[in-house]
Design a protein around this motif. Sequence first.
Motif, PDB file in Angstrom:
ATOM      1  N   ALA A  37      -8.772  -3.151   8.052  1.00 17.18           N
ATOM      2  CA  ALA A  37      -8.017  -2.363   7.089  1.00 17.18           C
ATOM      3  C   ALA A  37      -7.101  -3.264   6.268  1.00 17.18           C
ATOM      4  CB  ALA A  37      -7.206  -1.304   7.813  1.00 17.18           C
ATOM      5  N   HIS A  38      -6.825  -2.830   5.028  1.00 20.73           N
ATOM      6  CA  HIS A  38      -5.912  -3.552   4.153  1.00 20.73           C
ATOM      7  C   HIS A  38      -4.991  -2.546   3.468  1.00 20.73           C
ATOM      8  CE1 HIS A  38      -7.880  -7.484   4.534  1.00 20.73           C
ATOM      9  NE2 HIS A  38      -9.026  -6.833   4.499  1.00 20.73           N
ATOM     10  N   GLY A  39      -3.907  -3.048   2.935  1.00 18.64           N
ATOM     11  CA  GLY A  39      -2.923  -2.195   2.301  1.00 18.64           C
ATOM     12  C   GLY A  39      -3.315  -1.710   0.918  1.00 18.64           C
TER      13      GLY A  39
ATOM     14  N   LEU B  45      -2.065   2.067   6.797  1.00 21.43           N
ATOM     15  CA  LEU B  45      -1.379   1.037   6.023  1.00 21.43           C
ATOM     16  C   LEU B  45      -0.960   1.559   4.659  1.00 21.43           C
ATOM     17  CD1 LEU B  45      -3.569  -2.114   6.842  1.00 21.43           C
ATOM     18  CD2 LEU B  45      -1.306  -1.531   7.752  1.00 21.43           C
ATOM     19  N   VAL B  46      -1.840   2.266   4.000  1.00 27.45           N
ATOM     20  CA  VAL B  46      -1.533   2.785   2.666  1.00 27.45           C
ATOM     21  C   VAL B  46      -0.455   3.856   2.734  1.00 27.45           C
ATOM     22  CG1 VAL B  46      -2.451   3.976   0.635  1.00 27.45           C
ATOM     23  CG2 VAL B  46      -3.810   2.201   1.771  1.00 27.45           C
TER      24      VAL B  46
ATOM     25  N   PRO C  37     -10.138   9.016 -17.417  1.00 27.26           N
ATOM     26  CA  PRO C  37      -8.847   8.611 -16.838  1.00 27.26           C
ATOM     27  C   PRO C  37      -8.902   7.178 -16.310  1.00 27.26           C
ATOM     28  CG  PRO C  37      -9.548  10.754 -15.989  1.00 27.26           C
ATOM     29  CD  PRO C  37     -10.723  10.177 -16.718  1.00 27.26           C
ATOM     30  N   ARG C  38      -7.756   6.514 -16.355  1.00 32.79           N
ATOM     31  CA  ARG C  38      -7.642   5.172 -15.769  1.00 32.79           C
ATOM     32  C   ARG C  38      -7.548   5.338 -14.255  1.00 32.79           C
ATOM     33  NH1 ARG C  38      -3.759   5.474 -19.402  1.00 32.79           N
ATOM     34  NH2 ARG C  38      -2.109   5.177 -17.839  1.00 32.79           N
ATOM     35  N   VAL C  39      -8.426   4.641 -13.544  1.00 36.29           N
ATOM     36  CA  VAL C  39      -8.547   4.850 -12.094  1.00 36.29           C
ATOM     37  C   VAL C  39      -8.287   3.562 -11.331  1.00 36.29           C
ATOM     38  CG1 VAL C  39     -10.087   5.586 -10.223  1.00 36.29           C
ATOM     39  CG2 VAL C  39     -10.246   6.688 -12.471  1.00 36.29           C
ATOM     40  N   TYR C  40      -7.536   3.688 -10.246  1.00 43.29           N
ATOM     41  CA  TYR C  40      -7.346   2.571  -9.318  1.00 43.29           C
ATOM     42  C   TYR C  40      -7.845   3.009  -7.949  1.00 43.29           C
ATOM     43  CZ  TYR C  40      -5.113  -0.851  -6.246  1.00 43.29           C
ATOM     44  OH  TYR C  40      -4.875  -1.820  -5.299  1.00 43.29           O
ATOM     45  N   VAL C  41      -8.594   2.119  -7.267  1.00 37.74           N
ATOM     46  CA  VAL C  41      -9.065   2.381  -5.906  1.00 37.74           C
ATOM     47  C   VAL C  41      -8.371   1.392  -4.993  1.00 37.74           C
ATOM     48  CG1 VAL C  41     -11.058   2.646  -4.410  1.00 37.74           C
ATOM     49  CG2 VAL C  41     -11.310   3.057  -6.865  1.00 37.74           C
ATOM     50  N   GLY C  42      -7.548   1.903  -4.073  1.00 36.57           N
ATOM     51  CA  GLY C  42      -6.743   1.039  -3.225  1.00 36.57           C
ATOM     52  C   GLY C  42      -7.089   1.152  -1.755  1.00 36.57           C
ATOM     53  N   GLY C  43      -6.547   0.224  -0.991  1.00 34.74           N
ATOM     54  CA  GLY C  43      -6.776   0.227   0.455  1.00 34.74           C
ATOM     55  C   GLY C  43      -8.188  -0.125   0.858  1.00 34.74           C
ATOM     56  N   ILE C  44      -8.907  -0.833  -0.015  1.00 35.16           N
ATOM     57  CA  ILE C  44     -10.296  -1.173   0.282  1.00 35.16           C
ATOM     58  C   ILE C  44     -10.363  -2.014   1.558  1.00 35.16           C
ATOM     59  CG2 ILE C  44     -12.335  -2.440  -0.487  1.00 35.16           C
ATOM     60  CD1 ILE C  44     -11.924   0.117  -2.012  1.00 35.16           C
ATOM     61  N   ALA C  45     -11.118  -1.523   2.523  1.00 31.86           N
ATOM     62  CA  ALA C  45     -11.251  -2.225   3.803  1.00 31.86           C
ATOM     63  C   ALA C  45     -12.397  -3.225   3.744  1.00 31.86           C
ATOM     64  CB  ALA C  45     -11.494  -1.220   4.926  1.00 31.86           C
TER      65      ALA C  45
ATOM     66  N   PHE D 295      -7.644   6.588  -5.940  1.00 36.13           N
ATOM     67  CA  PHE D 295      -8.437   6.918  -4.757  1.00 36.13           C
ATOM     68  C   PHE D 295      -8.127   5.885  -3.687  1.00 36.13           C
ATOM     69  CE2 PHE D 295     -10.854   8.808  -8.236  1.00 36.13           C
ATOM     70  CZ  PHE D 295     -11.081  10.090  -7.742  1.00 36.13           C
ATOM     71  N   VAL D 296      -8.053   6.340  -2.439  1.00 32.88           N
ATOM     72  CA  VAL D 296      -7.710   5.457  -1.331  1.00 32.88           C
ATOM     73  C   VAL D 296      -8.820   5.468  -0.290  1.00 32.88           C
ATOM     74  CG1 VAL D 296      -6.098   5.046   0.576  1.00 32.88           C
ATOM     75  CG2 VAL D 296      -5.234   5.795  -1.660  1.00 32.88           C
ATOM     76  N   ASP D 297      -9.258   4.282   0.100  1.00 33.65           N
ATOM     77  CA  ASP D 297     -10.240   4.138   1.170  1.00 33.65           C
ATOM     78  C   ASP D 297      -9.575   4.597   2.475  1.00 33.65           C
ATOM     79  OD1 ASP D 297     -11.953   3.267   3.194  1.00 33.65           O
ATOM     80  OD2 ASP D 297     -12.381   1.344   2.230  1.00 33.65           O
ATOM     81  N   GLU D 298     -10.101   5.662   3.051  1.00 33.82           N
ATOM     82  CA  GLU D 298      -9.471   6.250   4.238  1.00 33.82           C
ATOM     83  C   GLU D 298      -9.521   5.352   5.463  1.00 33.82           C
ATOM     84  OE1 GLU D 298     -10.190  10.891   2.859  1.00 33.82           O
ATOM     85  OE2 GLU D 298     -11.587   9.944   4.273  1.00 33.82           O
ATOM     86  N   ALA D 299     -10.308   4.290   5.398  1.00 31.05           N
ATOM     87  CA  ALA D 299     -10.300   3.325   6.509  1.00 31.05           C
ATOM     88  C   ALA D 299      -8.928   2.674   6.648  1.00 31.05           C
ATOM     89  CB  ALA D 299     -11.369   2.259   6.294  1.00 31.05           C
ATOM     90  N   SER D 300      -8.197   2.596   5.539  1.00 32.35           N
ATOM     91  CA  SER D 300      -6.873   1.956   5.533  1.00 32.35           C
ATOM     92  C   SER D 300      -5.752   2.985   5.461  1.00 32.35           C
ATOM     93  CB  SER D 300      -6.777   0.993   4.347  1.00 32.35           C
ATOM     94  OG  SER D 300      -7.764  -0.014   4.425  1.00 32.35           O
TER      95      SER D 300
END
Length: 385
Positions: free
Chosen positions: A237-239, A292-293, A225-233, A284-289
Motif C-alpha cells: 500500500a502507498h499513501g 493510509l489514504v 472533469p480533471r481526475v486524480y487517482v491516488g493511493g495506487i498500490a 478516485f482512491v485505490d482501496e488497497a491503500s
Amino acid sequence: MKKIIASTLILAVILAAIVVSAGCTAQSSEQSSAHMNTPNLPPADTGTITISDMANRTVDIKKDPRRIIGVGAGALRMIAYLQAADRVVGVDDREQKKYNTSGFGMPSGIDKPYNLANPDLSTKPYIGSKTGDPELIAAQAPDVVFFTFTTGKDAQTLQEKSDCPVVALTTGDLGKNKDVFYQSLRLMAKILGKEERAESITSYIDRTIKDLNNRTKDIPADKRPRVYVGGIAFNGAHGFLSTDPVYSPLQMVNGNNVAASVRGGGQMMIDKEKLLEWNPDVIFVDEASYSLVKEDLKDPVYQSLPAVKNGRVYGVMPYNWYANNYDTVLADAYFIGKTLYPEQFTDVDPEQKADEIYTMLDGKAVYSDMKMLFGGFVPFSMLEK
C-alpha cells in the motif's frame, strides 16, 4: 524309344521351370506395385503435441493434459478463465494465504476474483513459492506446468529438475500489452483444448473495451472533469501521493488524468505541491491503500481541494494483485465512467456490470465478496468497516 522319353521329360522340366519362374516374377511385380501404391498414412498418434512457448522454447506436452499446475503471478488466473480449474493439482503459496479480514486494505491472499469464484483452489497441494519447488511439483506428477514471470533459462531449469514439461507464459495487460496476454491465453488454450473458450474471452474483453470507448470518445474536452487517482498500490500500500499516469480504467473511458503530463507510466510518487497545482475535480482512491489514504486526507491542505470539499472522492477496487486482475480493471472502468459521465452510462449499474464481468471471466458473480473485502463502488467517506 528311351531317348524320346528322356527328351520329353527334359522338355517338361524346362517348361515347368519357365512357368514357375514366370509366376514368381509376376508375384514379385504385384508385391512391388502394391508397395509403391500404398497411400501416405499419417504417423501413429504419439499422444503429444509440440509447442513454442513465450520464451521461444520448444516443449513437448501430453495431449489433453488432465493434471496441471500454474506457477507465478497470473498463471492460475488464466487457467480459471479457461474453465480448467478442476485440472489443477497444486498451487503456490500466494494461492493459499488467507485474505485480510481486519479491515479494508491491501489484498493479501486468496482475495482475487478467480480465487473467490473457485475456493477449492486454495485446498490444492502446496508446490512452493511463486517460482515453484521442483521436488514438490514432481510429487504431484503434472502433465504440464504453466510458468509466468520467468525467463527461458529458469523455465528450462524447472523443467529439468522437476522432469515435467514447463511452458513459459507472459501475463501482459489490457493496454499496450494486451496482445501479449492474448497470445499466452491462446497458447494455454491450445494445450488444454480450450480454444473456443479463449476466443470467447478475448472477444468479450474487446467488445467491453470498445463499448467503454464508444460511450466516451466524443465527449468534448471541456466536459471532461480533471481526475486524480491516488493511493495506487504496488508491492504494498502507498499513501495519497501515489498515482499512475496511465491508469487503465480511466484511460478506457477517455478520462482526463491530471497526472498524464508526468513522463513514464505505472505507479509513481508525486509531490504534494504538484497535486495542489493540478487541483482535480474528481478523485478516485485505490482501496488497497484505504488506511493510509484515510489518514492522509485528514491533512488540512488536502481538505482544501475542491474534490474533497465537494465530496467527489470515490473508492475503486484494487486490480494490481498478483498481476492484473483484468476483470476488476473492466469493472472499475464502468464505475469511473458512470461517475464522470452519468449521461453516457444511464443504462449501466456498475455493481451489476461488475457481476456480469466476473461471471463471464471467473465463472461466478463475486462483486459482493469484493465489496466486503475492499469497499466496492462508493464515496470514499463511506468506506468504514
